[in-house]
Design an enzyme around this catalytic site. Structure first.
Site, PDB file in Angstrom:
ATOM      1  N   HIS A  28       0.837  -1.209   0.000  1.00  0.00           N
ATOM      2  CA  HIS A  28       0.000   0.000   0.000  1.00  0.00           C
ATOM      3  C   HIS A  28       0.877   1.266   0.000  1.00  0.00           C
ATOM      4  CE1 HIS A  28      -3.734   2.273   1.121  1.00  0.00           C
ATOM      5  NE2 HIS A  28      -2.823   3.093   1.615  1.00  0.00           N
ATOM      6  N   GLU A  29       1.786   1.343   0.979  1.00  0.00           N
ATOM      7  CA  GLU A  29       2.646   2.535   1.041  1.00  0.00           C
ATOM      8  C   GLU A  29       3.575   2.580  -0.160  1.00  0.00           C
ATOM      9  OE1 GLU A  29       1.759   4.734   3.120  1.00  0.00           O
ATOM     10  OE2 GLU A  29       0.442   3.399   4.279  1.00  0.00           O
ATOM     11  N   HIS A  70       1.875   4.473  -2.882  1.00  0.00           N
ATOM     12  CA  HIS A  70       2.028   5.925  -2.669  1.00  0.00           C
ATOM     13  C   HIS A  70       3.441   6.378  -3.066  1.00  0.00           C
ATOM     14  CE1 HIS A  70      -1.769   6.771  -0.678  1.00  0.00           C
ATOM     15  NE2 HIS A  70      -1.563   5.887   0.273  1.00  0.00           N
ATOM     16  N   GLU A 106      -4.514   7.764  -3.249  1.00  0.00           N
ATOM     17  CA  GLU A 106      -5.099   6.513  -2.752  1.00  0.00           C
ATOM     18  C   GLU A 106      -5.369   5.556  -3.912  1.00  0.00           C
ATOM     19  OE1 GLU A 106      -5.003   6.270   0.412  1.00  0.00           O
ATOM     20  OE2 GLU A 106      -6.198   4.495   0.892  1.00  0.00           O
TER      21      GLU A 106
END
Lengths: 507, 507
Positions: free
Chosen positions: A271-272, A275, A301
């Protein structure tokens, strides 16, 4: 004889001033990263004043009247026509940031800082005791101040839109509402079909002993394959995973590890990592101009969710990843198959807590918050009604009634921190991600096969060309529309969820 | 009716302004620490501008004319009498810092920044090629600018004293010279006796395979026992060990590890640990006042050297430490004794390179540099003469002739960085440490026995009372004189070295 200032000189001065404010902002980000990852406990004693001093200087620098003068001079029609596209974008985006920073009276900024500091403190205690009434006075004050903020900022927009605009520039509640209604109805119906399938997915393969160093090593293998550049970033541990950056060449992510649950670290890192790829992919020429970050929270997101859910929780991903995981944990995943891993990481469950929610129910948690905060800001409901409104909507959306406020209206820190208008960007991210995912498949017909072989570079290249290159020079919805040919809509997310979970739950 | 500003208000305003500049300075220190320990390689691309923006803001804040007005108002006789001792110290020390920061014309500051940036670059290449003539033009420029700097700062002082004052406030070359002459003569004579003893000390116990994680674990055991508070600091790795701090509750040290040499990490950690205990021991009330750091480079070095050499390289230390080291490395130190460890870490050798020099010869390297830089700034010698002067003095002091400039005049970065007047503080640290060591023994008769049992708290408590409590409110020499009853002199260092090395080398 007075010399006439040239347009080039005006641009150069504006860019120098913005660059300085940007440099100082990144210095503050270094302190923020350090605070969450490295700072020894007693360091907190002086870190707050260090951050406050920096914040004061940054605000002062960016809101100097000279910045406003330069912006106005460059916005004048005969100057504007002489500007390059890049400089026009710089003027446009910095005008928005400048207005937002200068329109609020200092007293309101100070009152908001105090109210949210006290608000978080009060919320923390209220949540512990599960007593909303203890937090209600603070929230009333915060809502009142946020309404005032909206009044100073909004130019004709509804109060809620003025707040939403900070996180998703250009987006409005009127645009969101039909999209969210569609998504909610479809999701409620999907959830019913999942329930009726009567098929629970088996998570036990994840719930074994997975040693921390090996878990971290595995996340690094995945991050490298995704294209995360460890020469231009690093991964550390923190209580809550986050991504920060100090320019596109220093992008830092964090993760957290549960030794008895494989998913936490892996999907936190992916997830990170999503980003982080966005920030590492911003063109160098946009750095220090005010445009050198991801466009909006929604677009950001979309990147984290695309990698975490659309790729990371797919059978294609596990086809590639399982053999590598087996090298680290030969015993634990001895009998696992890509199918079994995929089932394990996609269990759908009606639950109270947003941050623990799965890909399907997550959007219901968000839409509920959006509806509530919008009505709160627009004055349709009052703070005291929140627990009952919350519980009623939980019943309608998720078929659950929270047994207490701790598991209900008190679970998130956002409102206590003054973050109103922030929640919808989470679901917007999922919506954008699904649109991008469909466009990716149109442009790259053998995408699934490639992902099954771990060929993620093809995804990253596409995202660089379609998303990253713009930085903040376009609004989120505009970037998605250019990349996909369609304005934001929930159709692709609904299709994706129905297909994926239909297959997983066998209907 | 105009209200009269009270003394309390003037003090409050001065302290608020100094606190802000101090907070920003500590933010800059966080970035500096990060750069040396955590920053990924490509992060360097934007870190320089982030640091430059911060440095600009700090300078601007601290040199605002209002700071000067406040200092002048508080220095006025009838105001001064109303000030507390603490506030007087704040005014005195900040006046010195303010004058130093404001007396230099901006053009000179800029020229120095450019000359030293180019100087370091030129020095690096010249050292690689071992060609002083390539660096000479840069050094001429730097010396010229540093003389100008001295002219702006010095009020009657000799040019060299004006520069020395930055690192060791209140100290003069005239004070140093007789001390250094005494130390040099005694050291040259001690070296002859060591040579004549014909006894080489056996270092082989250190030169085995020592795994990095266990070495680091051992340094942490030692640091904890010294009193380093890991709740208010941390240890990391860097190319060159250093200590930095962001207030007394966040003090960070670094070390480096050689897997085939036990001494590097251990004594690096103890040395930096000594610096760190000083900063952790500064009273909280001095934080953010301009007084909240160690007093001078000399007093700081006295702390690192006291722990590293006087304690860490003693047989008492090894009596305590060897059993603990044996837990980590049972095979490597199976046959070692405290005597043997002590001998191994105290080998004396005439050598070309300062940073590799032992406790005895180190001061000769320093005194040589002090003599040369003093004569250079006072115009007694010219830059072109440096290699020949250097080599001649190396012959007189150490009996060695460097085979090339790389092993001679080009070995240190200090002059290229504009650090002139800095070198003597290293030996001053040794001199202060010996005086403190003697005073410690007078005050704590069973000190050696206690150290042999690892009871270092008694040392730390004494240092807190005698050294740390003052912060920067007293000059280095004054602190040492109060703590020991004597002005700085080399007597105790000479006695200590003669006794220690007489015992080690058997004469």
């Amino acid at each position: 004889m007075a010399r006439v200032t040239t347009v080039a000189e005006l641009v150069a001065e504006l860019r120098a001033r913005i660059a300085e404010a940007s440099d100082l902002g990144q210095a503050a980000a270094v302190l923020g990263w350090d605070q969450e990852t490295m700072m020894p406990p007693k360091g907190a004693m002086f870190r707050a004043t260090q951050q406050a001093a920096l914040a004061g200087v940054i605000h002062e620098r960016f809101t100097q009247p000279r910045v406003g003068e330069l912006l106005s001079a460059l916005e004048a029609p005969d100057t504007w026509t002489q500007l390059s596209d890049l400089d026009r974008a710089i003027v446009r985006v910095n005008r928005r940031d400048y207005d937002r920073a200068t329109k609020l009276p200092a007293a309101l900024v100070r009152d908001l800082a105090i109210a949210t500091t006290e608000g978080v403190e009060s919320w923390r205690k209220a949540r512990e005791e599960s007593r909303f009434d203890r937090f209600a006075p603070n929230l009333r004050r915060i809502v009142d101040l946020k309404r005032q903020e909206a009044g100073y900022i909004g130019s004709g927009a509804s109060p809620y839109d003025a707040l939403l605009d900070e996180y998703e520039p250009g987006m409005t509640a009127a645009q969101l509402q039909p999209i969210f209604v569609n998504l909610r109805q479809e999701t409620v119906s999907l959830l019913d079909r999942i329930d009726r399938s009567g098929k629970p997915l088996d998570r036990t393969v994840l719930q074994q002993e997975y040693a921390t160093p090996k878990q971290l090593a595995f996340t690094e293998v995945v991050l490298r394959k995704m294209g995360f550049d460890f020469e231009a970033g690093r991964q550390d541990l923190s209580t809550h995973p986050f991504t920060t950056n100090f320019g596109p060449t220093d992008v830092r992510i964090t993760t957290r590890v549960d030794e008895h649950e494989l998913g936490m670290a892996l999907y936190g890192s992916i997830h990170e990592g999503g980003h982080a790829l966005y920030e590492q992919g911003i063109p160098l020429e946009l750095a220090r101009t005010g445009l050198g970050n991801g466009s909006s929270l929604g677009t950001h997101e979309s990147q984290s969710r695309l990698w975490e859910n659309f790729i990371g929780r797919s059978e294609m991903f596990w086809t590639w990843a399982l053999p590598l995981l087996r090298q680290e944990f030969p015993v634990q995943v001895a009998n696992a198959s890509p199918e079994r891993m995929t089932a394990a990481v996609n269990q759908v469950e009606r639950s109270y807590i947003r941050v623990e929610a799965d890909e399907v129910t997550y959007n219901l948690h968000i839409i509920l918050r959006f509806e509530i905060e919008r009505r709160l800001i627009d004055g349709e409901i009052q703070v005291d009604e929140l627990p009952s409104v919350w519980n009623e909507m939980m019943g309608q959306y998720l078929g659950l009634t929270p047994p207490n406020d701790r598991l209900g209206v008190l679970q998130d820190t956002h409102w206590a921190s003054g973050l109103i208008g922030y929640f919808p960007t989470y679901s917007l991210g999922n919506i954008y991600a699904a649109q991008l995912w469909a466009a990716l498949h149109r442009d790259i017909p053998d995408l699934d096969a490639r992902i099954s072989r771990g060929e993620f570079a093809v995804v990253l290249d596409w995202l660089r060309q379609r998303i990253f290159r713009y930085g903040r020079s376009l609004d989120g919805a505009d970037i998605v529309e250019r990349a996909t040919g369609e304005a934001p809509n929930a159709t692709y997310l609904v299709e994706y969820l129905n297909r994926k979970y239909g297959a997983l739950y066998g209907f």
